[in-house]
Scaffold this active site. Structure first.
Site, PDB file in Angstrom:
ATOM      1  N   ASP A  35       7.905  33.120  63.753  1.00  0.00           N
ATOM      2  CA  ASP A  35       9.104  32.812  63.385  1.00  0.00           C
ATOM      3  C   ASP A  35       9.545  31.662  63.813  1.00  0.00           C
ATOM      4  O   ASP A  35       8.789  31.002  64.828  1.00  0.00           O
ATOM      5  CB  ASP A  35      10.729  34.233  63.512  1.00  0.00           C
ATOM      6  CG  ASP A  35       9.735  34.355  65.648  1.00  0.00           C
ATOM      7  OD1 ASP A  35       8.629  33.608  65.920  1.00  0.00           O
ATOM      8  OD2 ASP A  35      11.065  34.648  65.810  1.00  0.00           O
ATOM      9  N   GLU A  83       8.619  30.714  67.653  1.00  0.00           N
ATOM     10  CA  GLU A  83       6.601  31.048  67.924  1.00  0.00           C
ATOM     11  C   GLU A  83       6.816  32.093  68.859  1.00  0.00           C
ATOM     12  O   GLU A  83       5.790  32.402  68.570  1.00  0.00           O
ATOM     13  CB  GLU A  83       7.366  29.440  69.150  1.00  0.00           C
ATOM     14  CG  GLU A  83       8.005  28.332  68.199  1.00  0.00           C
ATOM     15  CD  GLU A  83       7.323  27.587  68.385  1.00  0.00           C
ATOM     16  OE1 GLU A  83       7.186  26.706  69.507  1.00  0.00           O
ATOM     17  OE2 GLU A  83       6.111  26.525  67.916  1.00  0.00           O
TER      18      GLU A  83
END
Ligand SMILES: *[C@@H]1O[C@H](CO)[C@@H](O)[C@H](O)[C@H]1NC(C)=O
Ligand SMILES: *[C@@H]1O[C@H](CO)[C@@H](O)[C@H](O)[C@H]1NC(C)=O
Ligand SMILES: *[C@@H]1O[C@H](CO)[C@@H](O)[C@H](O)[C@H]1NC(C)=O
Ligand SMILES: *[C@@H]1O[C@H](CO)[C@@H](O)[C@H](O)[C@H]1NC(C)=O
Ligand SMILES: *[C@@H]1O[C@H](CO)[C@@H](O)[C@H](O)[C@H]1NC(C)=O
Ligand SMILES: *[C@@H]1O[C@H](CO)[C@@H](O)[C@H](O)[C@H]1NC(C)=O
Ligand SMILES: *[C@@H]1O[C@H](CO)[C@@H](O)[C@H](O)[C@H]1NC(C)=O
Ligand SMILES: *[C@@H]1O[C@H](CO)[C@@H](O)[C@H](O)[C@H]1NC(C)=O
Length: 622
Positions: A315, A318
Site C-alpha cells: 500500500d 508501504e
C-alpha cells in the site's frame, strides 16, 4: 514510508493467504444475499449506494432556500410538513482559534514558504538548494522525500512521492499574474523542473531493480519498484515491494502537465525551446514532442498497469500487501485519462489507437473489480475500506481513500475526470472523512479541545497506526493527512459550483453522515424514518432528502459552512507548524511538536495544493 520493512513483509504475506479465503467467503455471502446493490451506471452520479428496498426519494423533498430567513410562506419550501424546515440548520462553527486576520496573514506566508521548501528538495540546477543536493549525489530531476538522513533516513527518491510533488509543481506552472509572464505566463524554471523529472523517470523505467526488469521485459515488473537512491542506483535492501500505484501516479502527473500546456496553448516543443534559449543549456531529453513523451514514457507506465493491476502490491504506506483502494483508484484513473488522451489524438496518431482496446478492457475489468469484487465497498461500513484483507485487525479506515479521490480528480480538468468514480462529493469518500474525524478526535489528545467544538482536527493515516516517524511505538497526526482533509472540502465547494446542481442529501443516517458535520437537526428527522406522510407506519422507509437549490441563499450559506470546516483543519495545522514554517512528517499526539522526517516534501506539497484550491474557492465566495 519508513516502516520496518523486512519483518513486515513476511508477516503480512502469510496473512494474505488466509485473508483471501476469508475475503472470498465474505464476497460470496454478500453476493448471494444481494445485500449491496449497484443500480444504473455505477460511474455516474453522486452516489453508488442505493436503497435496496427501492424507496422513491424524489417525492420526499425537504427544500430549504434560506437558512437565515424567518419562515415566509412566499418562499417555497415543499417540506412534507413545515416543522422539518425548522429543525434542520447549519451547525455554527468557529474555524479559527486566533483572530481571522492573523490566520489570513499566517496562511499567506505559509503558502509561499511551503512551495519554496518543496523546491529545496528537488535536484535542479536552477533551484536554490542545488549545490547542497548535488554535494549529496542528488541528480537533476530527482526529488528527495526529505533531507533527513538518519532517524529516519528518507534521503531517497520514491516514485509515489516524486510524482505527487511534481503534480504540485504543475499546478504552479502558469503564473496567474500576466505581468510577470515570460511567455503565455509559463514559468520556464518550473517547466524545466518538470522536464528534468520526466527525463529522470525515463532512466528509472529502464533500470533493472529488485522488483524486476524495466520496459524491455515482458511484464515490466521493475516499474513497480517504489524507492531508489538519489543517484538512481536501485535500492537493494529488503523493502515492501512492489508498490504498483507509482506508474499510475506518474502517468497522472505527465498528463496533467500536457493538459496544462494545451490549456495555455503552448506546445511541448515550445516549452523545451523556451527553456533551452532562456537558460542557454541543452536538456538532452529522451523526447522532443508530445508523441515521443507518450511513446517513450507514458505508454510504458500504462502498459505496466494493463499487465499487472491484478497483482497484490504494498500500500502507499508501504506496510501491507494486498489490494488497496488507493492503488486501484489511481490505476483506473490513469487508464481513463489515457483513453481520453488517445481519443483526442485519434486523427493524427491513428497508428497508436490499437492500444485503446487494451486500455478499455483494463478499465472495464478494474471497474468491476472495484465495485463488485474488491470489498472496498462493504455494506457494514459506512466508509470506503482501504485494504479489505486487513479487516480482521483494522477498521479499514484510512486517509488514503481521501488522498486517492483528490489525486484522481483534477478539479481544473473536470471534463476528463467526469466519469472516474469516487469524486470528492462521493458519499463514501465524504463519510470516510467523517469517520476519520470521529476516530482521531478521540485517539489524539491534542484534538480533545476541538472535539467538543466539532471543528476540524488533526488527522493521521489510519487509527491503528503505530509508526512514530522513526520506529514503531504510537501513531501520530500527519501534516499531509490534515491538509488533504481541508483540500477535500475546498474541492467539494468548487465542484458544487462547477456543476451547478442542487445539493441533494439523503436523510437516511447513512449516506448523510458526513453532512452532520455541516448541518444539525438530521437526527430528529431520521427518527421518523418509518412513518409515512400521515404518520402511519406502513413498513416502507420514507427516506426524505434535503434539497438546497443551486444559487439559493441557502446554497451559498452551506458552501460557506463547508469552507469554515475546511479552514478549521488548516488552523489546526497552524498550531503545529514551527514559527519559521517548518513541517515534518508528523506532530506528536500529546505535545503537538514536530516529529519524524523533517521538511517532508509531501507535507509541504499537500499544504500548498490545499491553499491553491482555497484561493480559487475564495474567488467564488467573495
Ligand atoms: C426533488 O428535488 C429534486 C432536485 O431539485 C427535483 O429534481 C425533484 O423533481 C424534486 N421532487 C419533487 C417531487 O419535488
Ligand atoms: C418517484 O417519484 C416521482 C415524483 O413523485 C415520480 O415522478 C416517479 O415516477 C417516481 N418513480 C418511481 C420509480 O416510482
Ligand atoms: C494578531 O495580529 C496582530 C497584529 O499583527 C498582533 O498584534 C496580535 O498579537 C495577533 N494576535 C494573535 C492572537 O496572534
Ligand atoms: C528543514 O528546513 C529548514 C529551513 O529550510 C532548514 O533550516 C533545516 O536544516 C531543514 N532540516 C533538515 C534536516 O534539512
Ligand atoms: C518561477 O518559479 C520560481 C519558483 O517558484 C520563482 O522563483 C520565479 O520567480 C518564477 N518565475 C516567474 C517569472 O514567475
Ligand atoms: C466540458 O463539459 C461541459 C459540460 O459538460 C461542456 O460544455 C464543455 O464544452 C466541456 N469542455 C471541454 C474543454 O471539453
Ligand atoms: C451565491 O454565490 C455565487 C458565487 O459567488 C453568486 O454568483 C450568487 O449571486 C450567490 N447567490 C445568492 C443567492 O446569494
Ligand atoms: C526549523 O528550521 C530552522 C531553520 O530555518 C531551524 O533552525 C529550526 O530548528 C527548525 N525548527 C524546528 C522546530 O524544528
Amino acid at each position: 514510508m519508513g516502516f520496518e520493512k523486512a519483518k513486515g513483509c513476511n508477516k503480512f504475506r502469510n496473512f494474505t493467504v488466509v485473508l483471501t479465503v476469508v475475503f472470498l467467503a465474505l464476497v460470496t455471502l454478500l453476493k448471494s444475499k444481494d445485500h449491496y446493490s449497484v443500480t444504473g451506471d455505477p460511474l455516474v452520479g453522486h452516489s453508488h449506494r442505493n436503497d435496496v428496498d427501492g424507496a422513491n426519494r424524489s417525492g420526499n423533498n425537504i427544500t430549504i432556500v434560506d437558512f437565515f430567513k424567518p419562515y415566509d410562506p412566499a418562499y417555497p419550501t415543499s417540506a412534507p410538513t413545515s416543522r422539518f424546515f425548522k429543525k434542520i440548520n447549519l451547525r455554527p462553527l468557529s474555524p479559527y482559534s486566533i483572530p481571522r486576520v492573523n490566520f489570513t496573514v499566517w496562511i499567506d506566508e505559509q503558502y509561499d514558504i511551503s512551495f519554496e521548501r518543496l523546491l529545496l528538495n528537488i535536484g535542479d540546477q536552477n533551484l536554490a538548494n542545488y549545490d547542497s543536493l548535488r554535494g549529496n549525489n542528488v541528480l537533476e530531476g530527482v526529488i528527495i522525500a526529505s533531507p533527513s538522513q538518519n532517524e529516519p533516513n528518507y534521503f531517497f527518491q520514491w516514485i509515489r512521492d516524486s510524482a505527487i510533488a511534481m503534480n504540485t509543481i504543475v499546478f504552479n506552472l502558469f503564473s496567474l499574474d500576466a505581468e510577470s509572464a515570460e511567455s503565455a505566463g509559463l514559468n520556464v524554471t518550473l517547466a524545466g523542473t518538470v522536464l528534468k523529472y520526466l527525463k529522470n523517470s525515463y532512466e528509472l523505467q529502464r533500470l533493472e531493480n529488485p522488483s524486476g526488469s524495466g520496459v524491455d521485459s515482458d511484464l515490466l515488473k521493475g516499474l513497480g519498484e517504489p524507492k531508489w537512491n538519489v543517484d538512481n542506483r536501485p535500492f537493494l535492501d529488503a523493502w515492501g515491494r512492489p508498490q504498483n500505484d507509482g506508474p499510475s501516479l506518474r502517468t497522472l502527473t505527465s498528463f496533467h502537465f500536457l493538459r496544462e500546456l494545451q490549456k495555455n496553448s503552448v506546445s511541448l516543443e515550445d516549452v523545451i525551446a523556451q527553456y533551452e534559449s532562456h537558460f542557454q543549456h541543452e536538456l538532452d531529453l529522451p523526447f522532443e514532442n508530445e508523441r515521443e513523451l507518450y511513446e517513450n514514457i507514458i505508454f510504458w507506465d500504462l502498459q505496466f498497469v494493463v499487465k499487472n493491476w491484478k497483482d497484490n502490491t504494498f500500500d502507499l504506506w508501504e506496510e501491507i500487501q494486498g489490494q488497496h483502494f488507493f492503488t486501484s483508484i489511481v490505476q483506473i484513473s490513469s487508464i481513463k485519462v489515457a483513453i481520453a488522451f488517445l481519443k483526442d489524438h485519434e486523427k493524427d496518431w491513428s497508428d497508436l489507437q490499437e492500444f485503446v482496446n487494451d486500455l478499455e478492457t483494463c478499465y472495464d475489468e478494474l471497474t468491476s473489480f472495484i465495485f463488485e469484487e474488491s470489498g472496498f465497498l462493504n455494506p457494514n461500513k459506512n466508509f470506503i475500506v482501504e485494504t479489505p484483507s486487513m479487516l480482521h485487525s483494522r477498521s479499514g479506515l484510512d486517509i488514503a481513500v481521501i488522498i486517492g479521490s483528490i489525486l484522481t480528480h483534477n478539479y481544473e480538468l473536470s471534463n476528463s475526470s467526469n466519469s472516474i468514480p469516487f469524486d470528492v462529493d462521493d458519499s463514501g469518500v465524504l463519510n470516510t472523512l467523517y469517520s476519520m474525524v470521529r476516530s482521531m478526535e478521540i485517539i489524539y489528545p491534542i484534538n480533545h479541545q476541538r472535539a467538543k467544538l466539532k471543528t476540524g482536527v488533526a488527522l493521521g493515516r489510519y487509527p491503528e497506526d503505530i509508526y512514530d516517524g522513526v520506529k514503531t511505538s504510537e501513531g501520530n497526526p500527519w501534516f499531509l493527512s490534515t491538509a488533504y482533509a481541508s483540500e477535500l472540502l475546498y474541492r467539494l465547494i468548487l465542484r458544487n459550483y462547477q456543476f451547478g446542481d442542487d445539493l441533494i442529501i439523503s436523510l437516511d443516517n447513512w449516506e448523510s453522515e458526513f453532512w452532520t458535520l455541516i448541518f444539525e437537526g438530521f437526527d430528529d428527522y431520521v427518527a421518523e424514518d418509518n412513518l409515512n406522510y400521515n404518520g402511519n407506519s406502513n413498513g416502507n422507509k420514507n427516506t426524505y432528502q434535503l434539497v438546497i437549490p443551486f444559487n439559493s441563499p441557502a446554497f451559498n450559506q452551506t458552501m460557506l459552512s463547508i469552507f469554515d470546516l475546511a479552514e478549521s483543519f488548516l488552523d489546526k495545522i497552524r498550531e503545529h507548524v514551527s514559527d519559521d514554517g517548518n513541517m515534518s512528517e508528523q506532530f506528536n499526539k500529546y505535545t503537538g511538536y514536530l516529529q519524524g522526517a523533517e521538511n517532508l516534501s509531501w507535507s509541504y506539497g499537500a499544504f500548498w495544493t490545499s491553499c491553491n484550491v482555497r484561493s480559487k474557492v475564495l474567488e467564488l465566495l467573495q
